[in-house]
Write a protein that holds these residues in place. Structure first.
Motif, PDB file in Angstrom:
ATOM      1  N   GLU A 174       1.245  -1.398   0.020  1.00 28.45           N
ATOM      2  CA  GLU A 174       0.055   0.066   0.581  1.00 28.45           C
ATOM      3  C   GLU A 174       0.913   1.204  -0.270  1.00 28.45           C
ATOM      4  O   GLU A 174       1.913   1.352   0.402  1.00 28.45           O
ATOM      5  N   VAL A 226      -4.290   6.403   1.352  1.00 28.32           N
ATOM      6  CA  VAL A 226      -3.832   4.834   0.910  1.00 28.32           C
ATOM      7  C   VAL A 226      -4.500   4.504  -0.103  1.00 28.32           C
ATOM      8  O   VAL A 226      -5.439   4.809  -0.399  1.00 28.32           O
ATOM      9  N   PRO A 267      -3.175   1.013  -3.383  1.00 27.96           N
ATOM     10  CA  PRO A 267      -2.536  -0.269  -3.357  1.00 27.96           C
ATOM     11  C   PRO A 267      -1.478  -0.048  -3.916  1.00 27.96           C
ATOM     12  O   PRO A 267      -1.907   0.862  -4.602  1.00 27.96           O
TER      13      PRO A 267
END
Length: 89
Positions: free
Chosen positions: A61, A83, A85
Motif C-alpha cells: 500500500e 491509502v 494499493p
C-alpha cells in the motif's frame, strides 16, 4: 533480515526499512510488514510472507500525505493520508 542456522546466519530478506511489524498469519512463521519512505510525503507498506527459504512480497500500500506542503502529523491517521494499493504488487 537474517535467520540463524546451526553454524551461520542466512539472509532471508534484503530490503531496507524504517520500521517493521510482525503480523498474525496461519503459517508457522508470522508475516511481516515493512515501512519505507520514498519522500517526506509518501510511505510504502509492504507485507512479506515466508515462502520456501525467504520472505517474499505479497501486498503493498502507498500512503500519501493529503497536505502536500507539510505532510501528515501522523502516518496512521486516516484523516491525514490517502491509502492506495501500490502499482507494482
Amino acid at each position: 533480515m537474517y535467520a540463524r542456522e546451526s553454524d551461520r546466519y542466512r539472509r532471508v530478506l534484503s530490503e531496507l526499512s524504517s520500521a517493521f511489524a510482525a503480523v498474525n498469519s496461519k503459517a508457522d512463521i508470522p508475516d511481516i510488514v515493512l515501512s519505507t519512505h520514498s519522500s517526506a510525503r509518501r510511505v510504502y507498506l509492504t507485507k512479506y510472507r515466508y515462502v520456501g527459504d525467504r520472505f517474499s512480497a505479497q501486498a503493498c500500500e502507498t500512503l500519501t500525505a493529503k497536505d502536500p506542503d507539510s505532510g501528515p502529523k501522523s502516518w496512521w491517521d486516516p484523516n491525514e493520508v490517502l491509502v492506495q494499493p501500490c502499482k507494482t504488487h
